[in-house]
Every structure is written in structure tokens, then in C-alpha cells.
Design a protein around this motif. Structure first.
Motif, PDB file in Angstrom:
ATOM      1  N   THR A  63      12.081  -6.646  -3.274  1.00 18.99           N
ATOM      2  CA  THR A  63      11.224  -7.143  -2.429  1.00 18.99           C
ATOM      3  C   THR A  63      10.329  -6.856  -2.856  1.00 18.99           C
ATOM      4  O   THR A  63      10.179  -6.495  -3.454  1.00 18.99           O
ATOM      5  N   GLY A  64       9.174  -7.810  -1.880  1.00 23.87           N
ATOM      6  CA  GLY A  64       7.416  -7.233  -2.548  1.00 23.87           C
ATOM      7  C   GLY A  64       7.163  -6.412  -2.071  1.00 23.87           C
ATOM      8  O   GLY A  64       8.432  -5.241  -0.947  1.00 23.87           O
ATOM      9  N   GLY A  65       6.346  -5.969  -1.481  1.00 24.80           N
ATOM     10  CA  GLY A  65       5.403  -4.994  -0.655  1.00 24.80           C
ATOM     11  C   GLY A  65       4.988  -3.878  -1.464  1.00 24.80           C
ATOM     12  O   GLY A  65       5.130  -3.997  -2.764  1.00 24.80           O
ATOM     13  N   SER A  66       4.020  -2.948  -1.383  1.00 25.65           N
ATOM     14  CA  SER A  66       2.734  -2.393  -1.552  1.00 25.65           C
ATOM     15  C   SER A  66       4.047  -0.972  -2.400  1.00 25.65           C
ATOM     16  O   SER A  66       3.348  -0.210  -2.935  1.00 25.65           O
ATOM     17  N   THR A  67       4.655  -1.005  -1.341  1.00 28.02           N
ATOM     18  CA  THR A  67       5.633   0.631  -1.969  1.00 28.02           C
ATOM     19  C   THR A  67       6.568   0.240  -2.622  1.00 28.02           C
ATOM     20  O   THR A  67       6.348   0.952  -4.146  1.00 28.02           O
ATOM     21  N   VAL A  68       7.241  -1.154  -2.753  1.00 26.88           N
ATOM     22  CA  VAL A  68       8.413  -1.203  -3.712  1.00 26.88           C
ATOM     23  C   VAL A  68       7.849  -1.791  -5.253  1.00 26.88           C
ATOM     24  O   VAL A  68       7.685  -1.265  -6.505  1.00 26.88           O
ATOM     25  N   ILE A 156      10.682  -1.620   3.919  1.00 23.91           N
ATOM     26  CA  ILE A 156      10.181  -1.238   5.402  1.00 23.91           C
ATOM     27  C   ILE A 156       9.003  -1.765   6.209  1.00 23.91           C
ATOM     28  O   ILE A 156       8.114  -1.208   5.113  1.00 23.91           O
ATOM     29  N   GLY A 157       8.796  -2.406   6.767  1.00 20.01           N
ATOM     30  CA  GLY A 157       6.972  -2.484   7.294  1.00 20.01           C
ATOM     31  C   GLY A 157       7.491  -2.953   8.573  1.00 20.01           C
ATOM     32  O   GLY A 157       8.301  -2.647   9.488  1.00 20.01           O
ATOM     33  N   THR A 158       6.555  -2.424   9.621  1.00 16.13           N
ATOM     34  CA  THR A 158       6.562  -2.898  10.650  1.00 16.13           C
ATOM     35  C   THR A 158       6.346  -4.045  11.278  1.00 16.13           C
ATOM     36  O   THR A 158       5.695  -4.252  10.341  1.00 16.13           O
ATOM     37  N   HIS A 164       1.039 -10.211  10.809  1.00 14.13           N
ATOM     38  CA  HIS A 164      -0.041 -10.277  10.124  1.00 14.13           C
ATOM     39  C   HIS A 164      -0.231 -10.800   9.028  1.00 14.13           C
ATOM     40  O   HIS A 164      -0.858 -11.933   8.884  1.00 14.13           O
ATOM     41  N   ARG A 165       1.065  -9.941   7.935  1.00 11.77           N
ATOM     42  CA  ARG A 165       0.761 -10.677   6.922  1.00 11.77           C
ATOM     43  C   ARG A 165       0.883 -11.724   6.403  1.00 11.77           C
ATOM     44  O   ARG A 165      -0.092 -12.352   5.633  1.00 11.77           O
ATOM     45  N   ARG A 166       1.827 -12.092   7.152  1.00 10.89           N
ATOM     46  CA  ARG A 166       2.283 -13.119   7.585  1.00 10.89           C
ATOM     47  C   ARG A 166       2.461 -14.304   7.206  1.00 10.89           C
ATOM     48  O   ARG A 166       2.085 -15.194   7.716  1.00 10.89           O
ATOM     49  N   GLY A 183      10.554  -2.778  13.888  1.00  3.23           N
ATOM     50  CA  GLY A 183      11.061  -3.132  12.576  1.00  3.23           C
ATOM     51  C   GLY A 183      11.012  -4.610  11.738  1.00  3.23           C
ATOM     52  O   GLY A 183      11.024  -5.543  12.553  1.00  3.23           O
ATOM     53  N   GLU A 184      10.881  -3.998  10.266  1.00  3.90           N
ATOM     54  CA  GLU A 184      10.715  -5.421   9.497  1.00  3.90           C
ATOM     55  C   GLU A 184      11.116  -4.996   8.388  1.00  3.90           C
ATOM     56  O   GLU A 184      10.989  -3.991   7.942  1.00  3.90           O
ATOM     57  N   ALA A 185      12.152  -5.720   7.680  1.00  2.00           N
ATOM     58  CA  ALA A 185      13.051  -5.706   5.981  1.00  2.00           C
ATOM     59  C   ALA A 185      13.061  -7.269   5.817  1.00  2.00           C
ATOM     60  O   ALA A 185      14.226  -7.577   6.941  1.00  2.00           O
ATOM     61  N   PHE A 186      13.708  -7.036   4.789  1.00  2.00           N
ATOM     62  CA  PHE A 186      13.502  -9.223   4.549  1.00  2.00           C
ATOM     63  C   PHE A 186      13.393 -10.027   5.162  1.00  2.00           C
ATOM     64  O   PHE A 186      14.022 -10.922   5.122  1.00  2.00           O
ATOM     65  N   GLY A 187      12.796  -9.625   5.981  1.00  4.26           N
ATOM     66  CA  GLY A 187      11.757 -11.267   7.092  1.00  4.26           C
ATOM     67  C   GLY A 187      13.377 -10.882   8.300  1.00  4.26           C
ATOM     68  O   GLY A 187      12.549 -11.772   9.029  1.00  4.26           O
ATOM     69  N   LEU A 224       3.435   6.479  10.362  1.00  2.00           N
ATOM     70  CA  LEU A 224       2.790   4.973  11.279  1.00  2.00           C
ATOM     71  C   LEU A 224       4.396   4.041  11.584  1.00  2.00           C
ATOM     72  O   LEU A 224       4.875   2.784  12.063  1.00  2.00           O
ATOM     73  N   LYS A 225       5.401   4.413  10.017  1.00  2.00           N
ATOM     74  CA  LYS A 225       6.197   3.666   9.472  1.00  2.00           C
ATOM     75  C   LYS A 225       7.646   3.985  10.824  1.00  2.00           C
ATOM     76  O   LYS A 225       8.418   3.827  10.692  1.00  2.00           O
ATOM     77  N   ALA A 226       7.575   5.345  11.313  1.00  4.70           N
ATOM     78  CA  ALA A 226       8.936   6.190  11.584  1.00  4.70           C
ATOM     79  C   ALA A 226       9.375   5.200  12.192  1.00  4.70           C
ATOM     80  O   ALA A 226      10.244   5.069  11.896  1.00  4.70           O
TER      81      ALA A 226
HETATM   82  C1  BG6 Z   1       7.572  -6.896   1.842  1.00  3.26           C
HETATM   83  C2  BG6 Z   1       8.281  -7.444   2.112  1.00  3.26           C
HETATM   84  O1  BG6 Z   1       6.542  -8.167   0.741  1.00  3.26           O
HETATM   85  O2  BG6 Z   1       6.956  -5.825   2.052  1.00  3.26           O
HETATM   86  C3  BG6 Z   1       9.251  -6.707   4.045  1.00  3.26           C
HETATM   87  O3  BG6 Z   1       8.887  -8.484   2.394  1.00  3.26           O
HETATM   88  C4  BG6 Z   1       8.669  -5.176   3.709  1.00  3.26           C
HETATM   89  O4  BG6 Z   1      10.777  -7.005   3.719  1.00  3.26           O
HETATM   90  C5  BG6 Z   1       7.478  -4.971   3.188  1.00  3.26           C
HETATM   91  O5  BG6 Z   1       8.757  -4.992   5.124  1.00  3.26           O
HETATM   92  C6  BG6 Z   1       6.793  -3.390   3.024  1.00  3.26           C
HETATM   93  O6  BG6 Z   1       5.327  -3.939   2.083  1.00  3.26           O
HETATM   94  P1  BG6 Z   1       4.552  -1.811   2.067  1.00  3.26           P
HETATM   95  O7  BG6 Z   1       3.155  -2.707   1.566  1.00  3.26           O
HETATM   96  O8  BG6 Z   1       4.876  -1.700   3.603  1.00  3.26           O
HETATM   97  O9  BG6 Z   1       5.386  -1.419   1.253  1.00  3.26           O
END
Ligand code: BG6
Length: 256
Positions: A63-68, A156-158, A164-166, A183-187, A224-226
């Protein structure tokens, strides 16, 4: 002492894996919400873990996101990584290019000397457009990958941050609020009980396909993601998941 600190973390990792119902947890010291560099530690652990499980010609959905995105700094063309194919787990987001799955797969691939597949379609599509698009051969080729993915790497996001990001509409944001999304993951958006309360109409890997993958690496940290992390794993978690997180998130879950 250093030893006590490390063995303390190991105990917490075991407890957290038990609470969440997953195979393994790795906790890095720190809290992303206090020190942003902590995200790099998560990226480093995740990249090392990927190297240990990667095998010849494996397909890896990300997936995307800053952590990945943090994994890429620690990738190199090792024997196990250079034969991989990185597949974007979802169509592109309308915002920040550098964090999209499509961008990350090409960056990961160039770091590892590996192959990649992108999915260039908007995340938000009308029902009719969606049904037409998934029949298109270029789209179908990538969608077929999702049925036999060897490794999934995801964030995984809040729910608030992700909505908001979307650039979600006021109506959607209000609905997520009313239904108490956390929480949110994979949409997919989840409430505290782990129920899916909303799902964006998107082309991407389905939760059922994720669960069929033999290896899943989840990367998410910060106090904040707990709640978001707990919500995602609450109901029918994919037991094969390895969660790589930080002390900030881990302590907040364990102290509840
Ligand atoms: C997004 C994913 O790209 O990254 C989401 O599609 C995920 O499912 C999010 O929740 C997490 O982003 P970050 O920047 O908090 O790691």
C-alpha cells in the motif's frame, strides 16, 4: 540497563501479539508522534524482515503511506529481493504522489533491482466506471496478481487522517464520525469493535485476498494510532500478520 530495556520490549512484543491475535510483533523504541525519526526504525525492521522471508519470484503487494515508504531507505539488491515483483495494492490517491503505492512500487523495485506493477486509476470511481474498468485487460492483469500474492506490506491509518488525505466529502466525514470510525487499512474503515463500516469504491486488493496471503507485514506506529491499530485487528485478524510498531503505540494499547 540496556539488557532490561531490550528484554522489557521483548515481553511487550509477546503480550501485544497475544492481545491482537497475530503471529508476531516487533516494537522499536520511541513514538513517531514525538520523534518523527522513529518511522525510520520501523522501516528498517520491516525491510530486514522482508529480506528474511523473501524467496525467488515472490510477488509483494504494497500500500502507500509514509510508513511503508520508510522501508525504501534500507533496501538493496540482495539475492532474495532482486527477483521480487512489487505490485501496487491499490489505485492511486488523488493527492501526494510520493506516498502512493504506485510510486512506491517503482522506487522499491529500483532499489532492489526488482520488477513492479502499477495500477493507474483514480481511487474514487462511480459504480458504472468501476464495473467497466475491472474488465479492461491492463487492469485485469494486475487484479489477477492479487489472487496469489506471497507477501503483503501495508500501513494502518486513523480514519480521520485518511478521510482528510483522501479529500472525502463532508457527507462521508460526517458518516464516519457518526458511525465512530477509528481505523483504516486498504480503503476499509473500521470502528472500535473491528466492524467494517465503510469502504471506498476502489480498485485494489480485497481484504479476503490479503488474508489468503501467507505473509503479511503491517507497519504502523505512534501513540495516536493505537486505537486504529487495535480496531483493525479486532475482528478476525489475519493471524499470519507481523506488526512492526513503536513503543508509543504499543504502550498505549497495553496500558488500556
Ligand atoms: C495509505 C494506505 O497509503 O497509507 C492506507 O492506503 C493507510 O490504507 C495509510 O492507512 C497509512 O499512512 P501513514 O502515512 O500513516 O503510514
Amino acid at each position: 540497563s540496556m539488557f532490561q530495556e531490550v528484554s522489557g520490549l521483548r515481553t511487550k512484543e509477546k503480550k501485544l501479539a497475544e492481545i491482537l491475535g497475530i503471529k508476531k510483533v516487533i516494537i522499536v523504541p520511541g513514538d513517531i508522534n514525538v520523534d518523527a525519526n522513529t518511522q525510520m526504525l520501523i522501516g528498517k525492521e520491516a525491510s530486514e524482515y522482508l529480506t528474511t522471508i523473501a524467496d525467488k519470484d515472490f510477488t509483494v503487494a504494497i500500500t502507500g503511506g509514509s510508513t511503508v515508504a520508510a522501508l525504501k531507505n534500507f533496501m538493496s539488491p540482495s539475492k532474495s529481493l532482486s527477483t521480487l515483483t512489487f505490485v501496487a495494492a491499490r489505485g492511486s490517491l488523488g493527492n501526494e504522489m510520493s506516498l502512493q503505492a504506485n510510486t512506491l512500487v517503482s522506487k522499491f523495485a529500483s532499489k532492489c533491482g526488482a520488477d513492479f506493477r502499477t495500477l493507474y486509476l483514480p481511487e474514487k470511481l462511480s459504480e458504472t466506471a468501476f464495473m467497466t474498468m475491472i474488465q479492461e485487460p491492463v487492469v485485469k492483469e494486475v487484479l489477477d496478481f492479487y489472487d496469489h500474492i506471497d507477501i503483503v506490506i501495508h500501513g494502518i491509518g486513523t480514519s480521520k487522517e485518511m478521510a482528510h488525505r483522501r479529500d472525502s466529502s463532508e457527507a462521508i466525514i460526517k458518516m464516519l464520525d457518526e458511525k465512530k470510525a477509528v481505523g483504516e487499512a486498504f480503503g476499509y474503515y473500521f470502528d472500535e469493535a473491528g466492524e467494517i463500516i465503510y469502504r471506498i469504491n476502489t480498485i485494489g486488493i480485497q481484504l479476503q485476498q490479503v488474508k489468503k496471503s501467507p505473509h503479511i507485514i503491517a507497519v504502523a506506529g505512534g501513540s495516536l494510532k493505537a486505537k486504529a491499530i487495535q480496531a483493525y485487528f479486532k475482528k478476525e485478524p489475519a493471524h499470519q500478520t507481523i506488526l512492526i510498531t513503536d513503543e508509543g503505540a504499543a504502550n498505549a494499547i497495553l496500558e488500556k
